[in-house]
Design a protein around this motif. Structure first.
Motif, PDB file in Angstrom:
ATOM      1  N   GLN A   1      45.636  63.926  70.199  1.00  0.00           N
ATOM      2  CA  GLN A   1      47.027  64.351  70.306  1.00  0.00           C
ATOM      3  C   GLN A   1      47.707  64.112  68.949  1.00  0.00           C
ATOM      4  O   GLN A   1      48.079  62.992  68.616  1.00  0.00           O
ATOM      5  CB  GLN A   1      47.736  63.562  71.416  1.00  0.00           C
ATOM      6  CG  GLN A   1      47.122  63.738  72.794  1.00  0.00           C
ATOM      7  CD  GLN A   1      47.433  65.098  73.404  1.00  0.00           C
ATOM      8  OE1 GLN A   1      48.168  65.918  72.812  1.00  0.00           O
ATOM      9  NE2 GLN A   1      46.858  65.365  74.560  1.00  0.00           N
ATOM     10  N   ASP A   2      47.826  65.164  68.133  1.00  0.00           N
ATOM     11  CA  ASP A   2      48.447  65.000  66.823  1.00  0.00           C
ATOM     12  C   ASP A   2      49.970  65.129  66.872  1.00  0.00           C
ATOM     13  O   ASP A   2      50.652  64.972  65.864  1.00  0.00           O
ATOM     14  CB  ASP A   2      47.885  66.024  65.841  1.00  0.00           C
ATOM     15  CG  ASP A   2      48.055  67.449  66.342  1.00  0.00           C
ATOM     16  OD1 ASP A   2      48.729  67.647  67.390  1.00  0.00           O
ATOM     17  OD2 ASP A   2      47.521  68.358  65.700  1.00  0.00           O
ATOM     18  N   LEU A   3      50.503  65.455  68.061  1.00  0.00           N
ATOM     19  CA  LEU A   3      51.938  65.518  68.308  1.00  0.00           C
ATOM     20  C   LEU A   3      52.647  66.578  67.457  1.00  0.00           C
ATOM     21  O   LEU A   3      53.851  66.489  67.188  1.00  0.00           O
ATOM     22  CB  LEU A   3      52.595  64.143  68.074  1.00  0.00           C
ATOM     23  CG  LEU A   3      52.083  62.987  68.929  1.00  0.00           C
ATOM     24  CD1 LEU A   3      52.832  61.712  68.579  1.00  0.00           C
ATOM     25  CD2 LEU A   3      52.207  63.315  70.399  1.00  0.00           C
ATOM     26  N   LYS A   4      51.886  67.594  67.020  1.00  0.00           N
ATOM     27  CA  LYS A   4      52.520  68.708  66.312  1.00  0.00           C
ATOM     28  C   LYS A   4      53.217  69.635  67.293  1.00  0.00           C
ATOM     29  O   LYS A   4      54.064  70.434  66.915  1.00  0.00           O
ATOM     30  CB  LYS A   4      51.483  69.476  65.499  1.00  0.00           C
ATOM     31  CG  LYS A   4      50.937  68.676  64.331  1.00  0.00           C
ATOM     32  CD  LYS A   4      49.943  69.496  63.531  1.00  0.00           C
ATOM     33  CE  LYS A   4      49.414  68.705  62.345  1.00  0.00           C
ATOM     34  NZ  LYS A   4      48.435  69.507  61.550  1.00  0.00           N
TER      35      LYS A   4
END
Length: 994
Positions: free
Chosen positions: A49-52
């Motif tokens: 989950q890179d939260l982009k």
């Protein structure tokens, strides 16, 4: 503010609903809603989950057929209750069931749905929101599976007192009602399972094991409890490792290295199937065989682990399984599942695709290549592995019974039955609310809850007081910790000869209701070790110690690593691998091998042993000789020798010697209380009687010969009655000593275990050594007085002079008893009695020989000396000696007086007394008759005494001698008569006694 709260909660609920779309839940409306949490999948896909962008819910992977069966069990129970005319009539139960994917995050995501709906209802937002279409509150939750997941769920549900009834979470931490207020379960606490594992290890006599536990709230508490039980049973743990399905490869490699290098063959595992699977795969890859796996309930029948390709590594598995239950009609219900018919079950479509390896055209998520086909076999936490492949479309006409999956394995319904029981527990709690009579309720003032507006906390209250009978006739009631106590089946993994699959053979059971030590039952004949062997494997740090030895601690090693040490003398061990040797009972001693105890050898001075026989023969000889002397004295009682020795006292003396010899026999044989109390007094009184007789006898003769002129007073004191009175008085003192001794500290028989380890000496405990000292001391005192008088009377006439013999006898007596003291103090056991017997016999023989043997010899072999003339002659000779001694004294006085006057006045030709110095040996006195003849002839008689010799000349000349000579002779004869008068008088005084 209220509108804002409504908005937040609705937002949360809306998000939750979106996350769990129509295909991710099983849901049905009803008057009362029950929640459900089941692991339809084994895990979730790893996703970074890179939260982009907005985070998406993680995808669940690896389908769990058994989890779907458990879900079906809940639906079946609810439909069965809804159709029951007696249980909750006119009420309909609904359900909302979610997939936990065997992870905490997914479980909490589902739990928020339950909590959010309940919170909306509690806020009563109907006037602000259009909530007419919402589902009623969830009043209870069935689930979850793993203890770690249930712990997280229980913490959340407990905040709102929503009852949670788990069917598979067995961690003992969940029994803590302070932390988990609303948690209950239909599976036994792991505490009993850990105890059962330790009992199995103890049963097979293993003491060297390794432990592996899942790093969660199930594995850690379970293995901790096992360690506690193992420590109580002296079971040592070689290694202890934690695992997880999320462990990286390096961590798995390290655990496998530890297992491979360990000498422990038994491995105890508290884990679920998914957590253990990565470790087992690596062990199979390395082909580490020969280990015995002791499985907890969570993986003992897991289809993830119980696979034929793993069997060569874990074929020697013994595990625990829950008691199977019966659910009538459940088999048919399982067969009716169909995606088109099960409209309320959003998991049916994926189940159909996974079962027949096909896809339903309208399924967007479950594309042909998106899932895996998994195959399993038995009840447990498991599934199967498969390979991704493109699937053909499903026709919808597939036959569910034509495919073998864990879903259709209904032969041993364990977890499924726990789900069934959990639903019925909630239903019976609702039934109690439904039938509650006002005034008899569980709430304030006996009030009852309204079934139509029932709240979760009210259901929880009734669950805690639940008591009903299930369909198997068993009583169901939760204890104070919210647990149900149940029993375990013990299973052993076998390889089926038919299809090569892993089957679970029941080989025993564990009854938690039974007494300690009687809970475990195992049929060893059914167990196959490694799939084929009947021999129990060895898993000990050291080889078993044979009987007769014990385990010895090796410094720096665990207590289970030991050396075998021989039991010391007096201790034994009759079992293999004994922790300590047992002491033999007091009267027993260990045998040569120290494997048992044998009676100790009992020793005392026995009649039958050579030493005892010899002493008995000597005692009997002494009795015989004393009796012989007594017979001789009786037969020759009127002879001068017998009379001269004081006949009556001699009889009493011989009787006392008989008692002395006889008393020695009390010291031989097994000591009894009566013999111990009799032998010392008998010995002491006998010897005092003997010494008293000798003392009175010697003293009487001495007094007679030392008296100047025997008068009537002397005769009175020398009378026979007074002699016996003196003997009695001397003996009476000894009797008093013995009576005081027996009254204050009586001797008794005593079994002495302290002198020698292997021998019990039966001796007499004298009670008081001081009393024994007084007894012997008084006897020695009389002997010393007797010795004194005997020494004084050493120059009496030969027939009266027993002094030197008495002196010798007393010397023997003293030597014997002085030697007795150190010998008595330095010996022990039976030799104490032997020493005293020898002392008694030696002293008795000394007295008998010295005093009587010479007289018996004269009586029997020298009768010529046993005449009255011989006795009188001896007395006259003694008188003559006394006269000569007196004459010599007077002559010396006269000579000194004459010398002082200037010389001698004349000579005496007819008689003369001459004295000369003589340092040579004195001449012996001639016989009486010869002396008389010499006197008639006018010979000179030499009388020897002191340091000189006196020559006494008596001349009878012709009458024509001058008158001066006659006068001198008369004067000399007159002097002789006067000096010898006293001795003659003594002789006359003794004649009546002769």
């Amino acid at each position: 503010m209220t509108s804002y709260s409504c908005f937040l909660i609705l937002l949360l609920f809306t998000w939750n609903t979106a996350a769990y779309g129509p295909n991710q839940r099983a849901q049905k409306k009803g008057d009362i809603i029950l929640g459900g949490l089941f692991p339809i999948h084994f895990g979730v896909a790893a996703k970074d989950q890179d939260l982009k962008s907005r985070p998406e819910s993680v995808e669940c992977i690896r389908y769990n057929f058994r989890g779907f069966r458990w879900l079906q069990a809940m639906i079946f129970a609810i439909e069965e209750i809804n159709s029951s005319p007696t249980l909750l009539p006119n009420m309909t139960l609904g359900y909302r069931i979610f997939d936990t994917c065997n992870t905490v995050s997914k479980a909490l995501e589902a739990t928020l749905s339950f909590v959010a709906q309940n919170k909306i209802d509690s806020l009563n937002l109907d006037e602000f929101c259009n909530c007419s279409e919402h589902i009623p509150s969830t009043i209870a939750v069935v689930g979850a599976t793993g203890s770690g997941i249930s712990t997280a769920v229980a913490n959340l549900l407990g905040l709102f007192y929503i009852p949670q009834v788990s069917y598979a979470s067995s961690s003992r931490l969940l029994s803590n009602k302070n932390q988990f207020k609303s948690f209950l379960r239909t599976i036994p606490n792991d505490e009993h399972q850990a105890t059962a594992m330790a009992d199995i290890i103890e049963y097979f006599r293993w003491n060297w094991v390794g432990t592996i536990a899942a790093d969660d709230d199930y594995g850690r508490p379970g293995i901790e409890k096992f360690r506690e039980e193992a420590e109580e049973r002296d079971i040592c743990i070689d290694f202890s490792e934690l695992i997880s399905q999320y462990s990286d490869e390096e961590e798995i490699q390290q655990v496998v290295e530890v297992i491979q290098n360990s000498t422990a063959r038994v491995i105890v595992v508290f884990s679920s199937g998914p957590d253990l699977e990565p470790l087992i795969k690596e062990i199979v890859r390395r082909n580490i065989t020969g280990k015995i796996w002791l499985a907890s309930e969570a993986w003992a029948s897991s289809s993830l682990i119980a696979m034929p390709e793993f069997f060569r590594v874990i074929g020697s598995t013994i595990g625990f399984a829950l008691k199977a239950g019966q659910i009538p009609g459940f088999r048919e219900f399982l067969q009716k599942v169909h995606p088109k018919k099960s409209t309320n079950n959003g998991f049916a479509k994926e189940f159909w695709e996974e079962t027949f390896n096909c896809y339903l055209p309208d399924g967007s998520k479950n594309s042909p290549a998106s899932t895996s086909f998994h195959k399993g076999h038995e009840e447990g936490l498991g599934g199967g592995n498969g390979t991704s492949a493109f699937r053909p479309p499903c026709t919808g006409d597939e036959n569910i019974t034509s495919v073998e999956t864990p879903y259709m394995d209904y032969t041993h319904l364990r977890i499924s039955y726990n789900v069934y029981l959990a639903v019925y527990s909630i239903a019976h709690a609702l039934q109690d609310i439904y039938t509650c009579t006002p005034g008899k309720g569980l709430f304030t003032n006996g009030s009852c809850a309204d079934i139509k507006k029932v709240e979760a906390w009210q259901v929880l209250k009734h669950l805690r007081h639940l008591n009903f009978t299930n369909n198997m006739g068993e009583q169901v009631d939760f204890d104070e910790f919210g647990d149900l106590v149940g029993n375990y089946s013990i299973i052993n993994w076998h390889l089926s000869p038919e299809d090569g699959s892993v089957v679970f053979e029941e080989v025993g059971h564990y009854n938690v209701y039974a007494k300690k030590g009687e809970r475990l039952f195992i049929n060893e004949n059914k167990i196959l070790w490694g799939g084929f062997s009947k021999e129990v494997p060895f898993s000990n740090c050291s080889r078993d110690c044979l009987p007769g030895t014990r385990k010895g601690i090796i410094e720096g090693e665990p207590t289970c690593c030991f050396e075998c040490v021989d039991c010391p003398d007096g201790e034994y061990s009759d079992e293999t691998d004994a922790s300590a040797c047992d002491k033999c009972p007091e009267d027993y001693w260990s045998n040569e091998n120290h494997t048992s105890c044998i009676p100790k050898q009992i020793e005392f001075l026995a009649w039958t042993e050579p030493f005892g026989i010899a002493l008995t023969l000597f005692a009997v000889l002494g009795i015989f000789l004393t009796s012989f002397v007594l017979g001789v004295f009786t037969k020759f009682r009127n002879t001068p020798i017998v009379k001269a020795t004081n006949r009556e006292l001699s009889y009493l003396l011989l009787f006392s010697l008989l008692c002395c010899f006889s008393s020695s026999l009390f010291f031989i044989g097994e000591p009894q209380n009566w013999t111990c109390r009799l032998r010392q007094p008998a010995f002491g009184i006998s010897f005092v009687l003997c010494i008293s007789c000798i003392l009175v006898k010697t003293n009487r003769v001495l007094l007679v010969f030392e008296a100047k002129i025997p008068t009537s007073l002397h005769r009175k004191w020398w009378g026979l009655n007074l002699q016996f009175l003196l003997v009695f008085l001397c003996t009476f003192v000894q009797i008093v000593i013995c009576v005081i001794w027996l009254y204050t500290a009586p001797p008794s028989s005593y079994r002495n275990h302290e002198l020698e380890d292997e021998i019990i000496f039966i001796t007499c405990h004298e009670g008081s050594l001081m009393a024994l000292g007084f007894l012997i001391g008084y006897t020695c005192l009389l002997a010393a007085i007797c010795f004194f008088f005997a020494f004084k009377s050493r120059k009496l006439p030969e027939n009266f002079n027993e002094a030197k013999f008495i002196t010798f006898s007393m010397l023997i007596f003293f030597i014997v008893w002085i030697s007795f003291i150190p010998a008595y103090a330095s010996t022990y056991g039976k030799f104490v009695s032997a020493v005293e017997v020898i002392a008694i016999l030696a002293a008795s023989f000394g007295l008998l020989a010295c005093i009587f043997f010479n007289k018996v010899y004269i009586i029997l072999f020298k009768p010529s000396r046993n005449t009255i003339e011989e006795v009188r002659c001896s007395t006259a000779a003694h008188a003559f000696k006394v006269a000569a001694r007196a004459t010599l004294r007077r002559s010396n006085v006269s000579r000194k007086r004459s010398n002082s006057l200037g010389g001698s006045t004349g000579s005496t030709p007819s008689s003369s007394i001459s004295s000369k110095s003589n340092h040579e040996d004195p001449f012996p006195l001639p016989a009486c008759a010869e002396r008389q003849r010499q006197q008639q002839r006018g010979c000179k008689q030499k009388v020897s005494f002191g340091s000189g010799t006196v020559t006494l000349s008596l001349s009878f000349e012709e009458p024509q001698k001058n008158a001066m000579a006659n006068r001198n002779a008369k004067r000399r004869n007159s002097l002789e008569a006067q000096n010898s008068d006293d001795s003659l008088m003594r002789h006359r005084a003794l004649l009546p006694l002769q």
